[in-house]
Write a protein that holds these residues in place. Sequence first.
Motif, PDB file in Angstrom:
ATOM      1  N   GLU A 132     -70.065 -33.724  -2.707  1.00  0.00           N
ATOM      2  CA  GLU A 132     -69.013 -34.053  -3.667  1.00  0.00           C
ATOM      3  C   GLU A 132     -69.150 -35.496  -4.141  1.00  0.00           C
ATOM      4  O   GLU A 132     -68.964 -35.791  -5.329  1.00  0.00           O
ATOM      5  N   ASP A 133     -69.485 -36.393  -3.213  1.00  0.00           N
ATOM      6  CA  ASP A 133     -69.705 -37.795  -3.594  1.00  0.00           C
ATOM      7  C   ASP A 133     -70.894 -37.928  -4.537  1.00  0.00           C
ATOM      8  O   ASP A 133     -70.867 -38.728  -5.486  1.00  0.00           O
ATOM      9  N   ILE A 134     -71.937 -37.159  -4.275  1.00  0.00           N
ATOM     10  CA  ILE A 134     -73.122 -37.200  -5.126  1.00  0.00           C
ATOM     11  C   ILE A 134     -72.799 -36.678  -6.521  1.00  0.00           C
ATOM     12  O   ILE A 134     -73.266 -37.226  -7.535  1.00  0.00           O
ATOM     13  N   GLU A 135     -71.983 -35.629  -6.592  1.00  0.00           N
ATOM     14  CA  GLU A 135     -71.583 -35.091  -7.896  1.00  0.00           C
ATOM     15  C   GLU A 135     -70.820 -36.132  -8.703  1.00  0.00           C
ATOM     16  O   GLU A 135     -71.001 -36.244  -9.922  1.00  0.00           O
ATOM     17  N   HIS A 136     -69.985 -36.895  -8.028  1.00  0.00           N
ATOM     18  CA  HIS A 136     -69.245 -37.961  -8.708  1.00  0.00           C
ATOM     19  C   HIS A 136     -70.213 -39.034  -9.223  1.00  0.00           C
ATOM     20  O   HIS A 136     -70.071 -39.513 -10.361  1.00  0.00           O
ATOM     21  N   PHE A 137     -71.190 -39.394  -8.409  1.00  0.00           N
ATOM     22  CA  PHE A 137     -72.211 -40.366  -8.808  1.00  0.00           C
ATOM     23  C   PHE A 137     -73.000 -39.837 -10.009  1.00  0.00           C
ATOM     24  O   PHE A 137     -73.287 -40.585 -10.956  1.00  0.00           O
ATOM     25  N   LYS A 138     -73.358 -38.562  -9.965  1.00  0.00           N
ATOM     26  CA  LYS A 138     -74.109 -37.952 -11.071  1.00  0.00           C
ATOM     27  C   LYS A 138     -73.324 -38.025 -12.378  1.00  0.00           C
ATOM     28  O   LYS A 138     -73.882 -38.319 -13.428  1.00  0.00           O
ATOM     29  N   LEU A 145     -79.423 -40.766 -15.301  1.00  0.00           N
ATOM     30  CA  LEU A 145     -79.837 -40.026 -14.111  1.00  0.00           C
ATOM     31  C   LEU A 145     -80.405 -38.654 -14.457  1.00  0.00           C
ATOM     32  O   LEU A 145     -81.393 -38.218 -13.854  1.00  0.00           O
ATOM     33  N   ASN A 146     -79.804 -37.972 -15.434  1.00  0.00           N
ATOM     34  CA  ASN A 146     -80.319 -36.656 -15.814  1.00  0.00           C
ATOM     35  C   ASN A 146     -81.761 -36.726 -16.287  1.00  0.00           C
ATOM     36  O   ASN A 146     -82.613 -35.932 -15.887  1.00  0.00           O
ATOM     37  N   ASP A 147     -82.049 -37.710 -17.139  1.00  0.00           N
ATOM     38  CA  ASP A 147     -83.414 -37.851 -17.657  1.00  0.00           C
ATOM     39  C   ASP A 147     -84.396 -38.192 -16.539  1.00  0.00           C
ATOM     40  O   ASP A 147     -85.510 -37.657 -16.490  1.00  0.00           O
ATOM     41  N   TYR A 148     -83.997 -39.101 -15.649  1.00  0.00           N
ATOM     42  CA  TYR A 148     -84.870 -39.477 -14.533  1.00  0.00           C
ATOM     43  C   TYR A 148     -85.150 -38.279 -13.631  1.00  0.00           C
ATOM     44  O   TYR A 148     -86.306 -38.005 -13.278  1.00  0.00           O
ATOM     45  N   ALA A 149     -84.084 -37.560 -13.239  1.00  0.00           N
ATOM     46  CA  ALA A 149     -84.259 -36.425 -12.326  1.00  0.00           C
ATOM     47  C   ALA A 149     -85.060 -35.305 -12.980  1.00  0.00           C
ATOM     48  O   ALA A 149     -85.876 -34.644 -12.324  1.00  0.00           O
ATOM     49  N   LEU A 150     -84.865 -35.089 -14.279  1.00  0.00           N
ATOM     50  CA  LEU A 150     -85.672 -34.095 -14.998  1.00  0.00           C
ATOM     51  C   LEU A 150     -87.140 -34.498 -15.013  1.00  0.00           C
ATOM     52  O   LEU A 150     -88.031 -33.686 -14.749  1.00  0.00           O
ATOM     53  N   ASP A 220     -95.455 -44.388 -18.747  1.00  0.00           N
ATOM     54  CA  ASP A 220     -95.235 -43.212 -17.888  1.00  0.00           C
ATOM     55  C   ASP A 220     -93.897 -43.352 -17.173  1.00  0.00           C
ATOM     56  O   ASP A 220     -93.824 -43.548 -15.964  1.00  0.00           O
ATOM     57  N   SER A 221     -92.825 -43.283 -17.949  1.00  0.00           N
ATOM     58  CA  SER A 221     -91.480 -43.459 -17.406  1.00  0.00           C
ATOM     59  C   SER A 221     -90.533 -42.433 -18.007  1.00  0.00           C
ATOM     60  O   SER A 221     -90.791 -41.877 -19.082  1.00  0.00           O
ATOM     61  N   SER A 222     -89.435 -42.218 -17.321  1.00  0.00           N
ATOM     62  CA  SER A 222     -88.441 -41.286 -17.837  1.00  0.00           C
ATOM     63  C   SER A 222     -87.810 -41.821 -19.116  1.00  0.00           C
ATOM     64  O   SER A 222     -87.366 -41.042 -19.963  1.00  0.00           O
ATOM     65  N   ASP A 223     -87.786 -43.135 -19.285  1.00  0.00           N
ATOM     66  CA  ASP A 223     -87.182 -43.742 -20.475  1.00  0.00           C
ATOM     67  C   ASP A 223     -87.979 -43.400 -21.733  1.00  0.00           C
ATOM     68  O   ASP A 223     -87.406 -43.004 -22.750  1.00  0.00           O
ATOM     69  N   VAL A 224     -89.298 -43.555 -21.651  1.00  0.00           N
ATOM     70  CA  VAL A 224     -90.150 -43.242 -22.802  1.00  0.00           C
ATOM     71  C   VAL A 224     -90.201 -41.727 -23.009  1.00  0.00           C
ATOM     72  O   VAL A 224     -90.149 -41.234 -24.139  1.00  0.00           O
ATOM     73  N   TRP A 225     -90.288 -40.980 -21.919  1.00  0.00           N
ATOM     74  CA  TRP A 225     -90.347 -39.522 -21.986  1.00  0.00           C
ATOM     75  C   TRP A 225     -89.111 -38.942 -22.679  1.00  0.00           C
ATOM     76  O   TRP A 225     -89.210 -38.026 -23.499  1.00  0.00           O
ATOM     77  N   ALA A 226     -87.943 -39.490 -22.357  1.00  0.00           N
ATOM     78  CA  ALA A 226     -86.691 -38.957 -22.891  1.00  0.00           C
ATOM     79  C   ALA A 226     -86.311 -39.556 -24.237  1.00  0.00           C
ATOM     80  O   ALA A 226     -85.557 -38.946 -24.998  1.00  0.00           O
ATOM     81  N   ASN A 227     -86.826 -40.763 -24.548  1.00  0.00           N
ATOM     82  CA  ASN A 227     -86.421 -41.473 -25.767  1.00  0.00           C
ATOM     83  C   ASN A 227     -87.630 -41.988 -26.546  1.00  0.00           C
ATOM     84  O   ASN A 227     -87.719 -43.180 -26.866  1.00  0.00           O
TER      85      ASN A 227
END
Length: 507
Positions: A132-138, A145-150, A220-227
Amino acid sequence: MTYLSKISFTRTAGALLPVFSLPGSYGIGVLGKEARAFADFLLASGIHCWQVLPMVHAGAGNSPYSGISAFAGDPLYIDPETLYEKSLITKEELEDACYPLSSYSVDYDWLLKHKPLLLKKAYSRLTTSMKEDIEHFKEENKYWLNDYALFMTIQEKGESIISKAFLSKEKEEALINDEVFSYYCFLQYEFYSQWQNLKNYCNSLGIGLIGDLPFYVSHDSSDVWANPHLFMLNKDFEAIGIAGTPPDYFSEKGQCWGNPLYDWNAMKGEGYDWWIHRIAFHVKYNDALRIDHFRGFERYWYISAENRDARLGRWEEGPGLSIFHAFEKKYGPAPIIAEDLGTVDERLFAFLKESGFPGMKVLQFAFDGNTSNLHLPHTYNNHSVAYTGTHDNNTTLGWVWEIDESSRNQALEYCNIPSSHWGDGGSQSPVCRGLLRTLYQSVSSIAIAPVQDSCGYGEDTRINIPGKATGNWNFRFTEENFKQIDQEYLLKLSNIFGRNNAFKFEK
């Protein structure tokens, strides 16, 4: 010319120590008891600032300046003992997490093979309340976080999706409900929980944490990959222009870092949201933030991706202070230290003044025979942060051995260091003591020295050699090393020169 709020810090002393350099049993410094013990050490030494290197999830070459994400913390810093205290791993698993060889350097190959096994066991034992704490953090951090985890989930599954633009909604929803996705969210929750606990402990002692924000991100990062639209990329998502610097103190040929350049027009079109989120996030987890390569906001060095020769690059206009005006309007003044080293000119001086942020002074750059050198302490003002050296410099002892005789003599005379035994090492090193004293007595608001300079250590303990692809970011201290430091001398310097003050940021 519209000025930002002027930032100032209480007169105090600081130490530069990467978290990976902390002692401990787990192959790398972690966010546990050794980190808190170092904070205790600082307090007893009259030091109230701890500057770290970027804590982001390191990518190629294990460089903290080439992260997989501009936001995500590196899971290697997660403390196994905290996991044990939460009953997420067993005593036997904790013992197995101990590194079996020398503790003087980080063995990244061993860590990247063994630590994920431990962390996945911890993830498998999460309780309902922890989830539940992790869901709140998410939910709070879903903008990154979504882009990084994906990104990490796709990589771990061995899939090839070159950009989020090619990820269907159905596929994205399936991945978000995957256990691998949830695992990477857990890692970030645990990292930032431990980092926040360390920050709270340091703050309770009057010690401030100074974080470090790299200017660029890895291709090679989630930032470039997602944006990808926020970067200078072609239709195949390859970089058109890449980052670096012209020839300077660190390199006669300049430096070609290889990071993709930002498309500032595209970022402006989105109100610089990505940058504002990034700064706000890291300000939340630090008491102040050093921004590396600050001049890149004023103008940046464009290197063609085709030839990758830094000497053939050119200056291009950056966004100026637009990002910081937008940030201040939304959040108020930011406690930022501007890294203004390297190629400097009148434009940079004016830009820094307009920003209201303190710049950096480095003693190792001071002794070139020019008595007007801006790194000589008699030229400082109190709106600055002074260093013996940075993570890119040699240690003070290593530096004094490598410079030419004329520069060495100038440094010895300026800092009133006896010419005999100048090359001696250890905590009683005349050169290290002389430069530390000169640093502390300067008018700069904060005086910061790498811990190696308090130990009197040589070149073999330096953190990084710019331009060298391997062998960096791995030096570690032992508990015995810290015991050899003359804390009484450091405390004496802090008291004599009025630096034994709790860290405070003022607007």
